[in-house]
Motif scaffolding. Structure first.
Motif, PDB file in Angstrom:
ATOM      1  N   LYS A  18       1.950  50.890  11.157  1.00 23.18           N
ATOM      2  CA  LYS A  18       2.989  50.209  10.409  1.00 23.18           C
ATOM      3  C   LYS A  18       3.268  51.028   9.152  1.00 23.18           C
ATOM      4  CE  LYS A  18       1.979  45.653  12.087  1.00 23.18           C
ATOM      5  NZ  LYS A  18       0.694  45.558  12.723  1.00 23.18           N
ATOM      6  N   ALA A  19       4.499  51.464   9.055  1.00 22.78           N
ATOM      7  CA  ALA A  19       4.878  52.297   7.918  1.00 22.78           C
ATOM      8  C   ALA A  19       4.918  51.474   6.647  1.00 22.78           C
ATOM      9  CB  ALA A  19       6.242  52.936   8.172  1.00 22.78           C
ATOM     10  N   ARG A  20       4.438  52.048   5.570  1.00 21.60           N
ATOM     11  CA  ARG A  20       4.449  51.389   4.267  1.00 21.60           C
ATOM     12  C   ARG A  20       5.264  52.234   3.308  1.00 21.60           C
ATOM     13  NH1 ARG A  20      -1.714  50.805   3.008  1.00 21.60           N
ATOM     14  NH2 ARG A  20      -1.698  52.792   4.062  1.00 21.60           N
ATOM     15  N   HIS A  21       6.252  51.588   2.702  1.00 23.90           N
ATOM     16  CA  HIS A  21       7.090  52.291   1.738  1.00 23.90           C
ATOM     17  C   HIS A  21       7.076  51.504   0.436  1.00 23.90           C
ATOM     18  CE1 HIS A  21       8.705  54.907   4.850  1.00 23.90           C
ATOM     19  NE2 HIS A  21       8.879  53.842   5.611  1.00 23.90           N
ATOM     20  N   TYR A  22       7.051  52.212  -0.632  1.00 21.27           N
ATOM     21  CA  TYR A  22       7.103  51.571  -1.940  1.00 21.27           C
ATOM     22  C   TYR A  22       8.497  51.755  -2.512  1.00 21.27           C
ATOM     23  CZ  TYR A  22       6.271  50.424  -6.792  1.00 21.27           C
ATOM     24  OH  TYR A  22       6.337  49.862  -8.029  1.00 21.27           O
ATOM     25  N   ASP A  23       9.139  50.633  -2.773  1.00 24.37           N
ATOM     26  CA  ASP A  23      10.482  50.657  -3.352  1.00 24.37           C
ATOM     27  C   ASP A  23      10.413  49.932  -4.695  1.00 24.37           C
ATOM     28  OD1 ASP A  23      13.141  50.889  -3.820  1.00 24.37           O
ATOM     29  OD2 ASP A  23      13.784  49.564  -2.186  1.00 24.37           O
ATOM     30  N   LYS A  26      13.213  47.209  -5.261  1.00 29.67           N
ATOM     31  CA  LYS A  26      13.006  45.992  -4.480  1.00 29.67           C
ATOM     32  C   LYS A  26      11.869  45.161  -5.070  1.00 29.67           C
ATOM     33  CE  LYS A  26      12.175  44.460   0.223  1.00 29.67           C
ATOM     34  NZ  LYS A  26      11.878  44.867   1.595  1.00 29.67           N
ATOM     35  N   GLU A  27      10.821  45.834  -5.494  1.00 34.02           N
ATOM     36  CA  GLU A  27       9.682  45.144  -6.115  1.00 34.02           C
ATOM     37  C   GLU A  27      10.120  44.419  -7.395  1.00 34.02           C
ATOM     38  OE1 GLU A  27       5.589  44.241  -6.112  1.00 34.02           O
ATOM     39  OE2 GLU A  27       6.625  45.526  -4.682  1.00 34.02           O
ATOM     40  N   GLU A  28      10.930  45.075  -8.192  1.00 31.49           N
ATOM     41  CA  GLU A  28      11.397  44.461  -9.435  1.00 31.49           C
ATOM     42  C   GLU A  28      12.309  43.262  -9.148  1.00 31.49           C
ATOM     43  OE1 GLU A  28      14.075  45.641 -13.344  1.00 31.49           O
ATOM     44  OE2 GLU A  28      13.337  47.210 -12.002  1.00 31.49           O
ATOM     45  N   ARG A  32      11.601  39.389 -10.273  1.00 36.19           N
ATOM     46  CA  ARG A  32      12.578  38.682 -11.095  1.00 36.19           C
ATOM     47  C   ARG A  32      13.027  37.383 -10.418  1.00 36.19           C
ATOM     48  NH1 ARG A  32      17.618  42.134 -12.418  1.00 36.19           N
ATOM     49  NH2 ARG A  32      16.034  43.732 -12.343  1.00 36.19           N
ATOM     50  N   THR A  33      13.312  37.438  -9.109  1.00 35.95           N
ATOM     51  CA  THR A  33      13.750  36.225  -8.416  1.00 35.95           C
ATOM     52  C   THR A  33      12.640  35.185  -8.359  1.00 35.95           C
ATOM     53  OG1 THR A  33      13.206  37.252  -6.289  1.00 35.95           O
ATOM     54  CG2 THR A  33      15.506  37.333  -6.992  1.00 35.95           C
ATOM     55  N   SER A  34      11.400  35.608  -8.162  1.00 38.81           N
ATOM     56  CA  SER A  34      10.305  34.635  -8.138  1.00 38.81           C
ATOM     57  C   SER A  34      10.109  34.002  -9.523  1.00 38.81           C
ATOM     58  CB  SER A  34       9.007  35.285  -7.667  1.00 38.81           C
ATOM     59  OG  SER A  34       8.578  36.263  -8.582  1.00 38.81           O
ATOM     60  N   ARG A  35      10.270  34.779 -10.581  1.00 36.26           N
ATOM     61  CA  ARG A  35      10.138  34.244 -11.938  1.00 36.26           C
ATOM     62  C   ARG A  35      11.251  33.236 -12.232  1.00 36.26           C
ATOM     63  NH1 ARG A  35      10.746  38.729 -14.995  1.00 36.26           N
ATOM     64  NH2 ARG A  35      12.880  38.187 -15.528  1.00 36.26           N
ATOM     65  N   ILE A  36      12.490  33.553 -11.840  1.00 39.77           N
ATOM     66  CA  ILE A  36      13.623  32.641 -12.062  1.00 39.77           C
ATOM     67  C   ILE A  36      13.445  31.375 -11.236  1.00 39.77           C
ATOM     68  CG2 ILE A  36      16.109  32.367 -11.702  1.00 39.77           C
ATOM     69  CD1 ILE A  36      16.376  35.364 -12.400  1.00 39.77           C
ATOM     70  N   LYS A  37      12.946  31.518 -10.015  1.00 41.83           N
ATOM     71  CA  LYS A  37      12.718  30.355  -9.153  1.00 41.83           C
ATOM     72  C   LYS A  37      11.667  29.431  -9.756  1.00 41.83           C
ATOM     73  CE  LYS A  37      11.669  29.192  -4.362  1.00 41.83           C
ATOM     74  NZ  LYS A  37      11.287  29.698  -3.056  1.00 41.83           N
ATOM     75  N   ARG A  38      10.583  29.996 -10.291  1.00 44.39           N
ATOM     76  CA  ARG A  38       9.554  29.185 -10.937  1.00 44.39           C
ATOM     77  C   ARG A  38      10.110  28.452 -12.153  1.00 44.39           C
ATOM     78  NH1 ARG A  38       6.049  33.711 -10.156  1.00 44.39           N
ATOM     79  NH2 ARG A  38       6.421  34.242 -12.326  1.00 44.39           N
TER      80      ARG A  38
END
Length: 135
Positions: A18-23, A26-28, A32-38
């Motif tokens: 399974k290929a792993r890529h760091y973006d 996308k991480e940021e 941000r969306t999880s923080r706004i959702k909380r």
């Protein structure tokens, strides 16, 4: 084709990476969306996951409850000779046997006669169905 056997044969090893890529972008965005959702859940503007699951369970249970006991539109339909699968098979079998027998005894002219008779019956059925729908 594989024959049945009581012994297990060795299967080839499967290689799956399974290929792993760091973006970082996308991480940021996810952070941000999880923080706004909380924040929205804390303010009460957004329903929590637990509330969404409970609403989904309520909707799903209520639509299925009693569905089989109430009866559907199938019971209220008038029975037709063509609605029975066995009767339809019998009619098809009789038409095929009649066609083959007619061809063997009378030749290819019998096929044309049966074709014209079939088209005439189909036209009559279509006409009567069209007439009954217009009322």
């Amino acid at each position: 084709m594989k024959f049945p056997s009581i012994f297990r044969t060795a299967q080839p090893m499967r290689f799956d990476i399974k290929a792993r890529h760091y973006d970082p972008v996308k991480e940021e965005i996810e952070q941000r969306t999880s923080r706004i959702k909380r924040q929205l859940e804390a303010d009460g503007l957004l329903p929590t996951d637990k509330e969404i699951e409970e609403a989904y369970k309520r909707d799903r249970e209520s639509s299925i409850r009693g569905a089989f006991t109430q009866g559907g539109p199938i019971r209220n339909k008038p029975a037709s000779i063509f609605s029975s699968t066995g009767m339809l098979r019998m009619i098809i079998l009789l038409v095929l046997v009649g066609t083959i027998t007619g061809y063997l005894y009378f030749g290819s002219e019998m096929l044309y006669i049966l074709l014209y008779i079939g088209l005439g019956i189909a036209a009559l059925v279509f006409f009567f169905r069209l007439k009954s729908k217009s009322k």
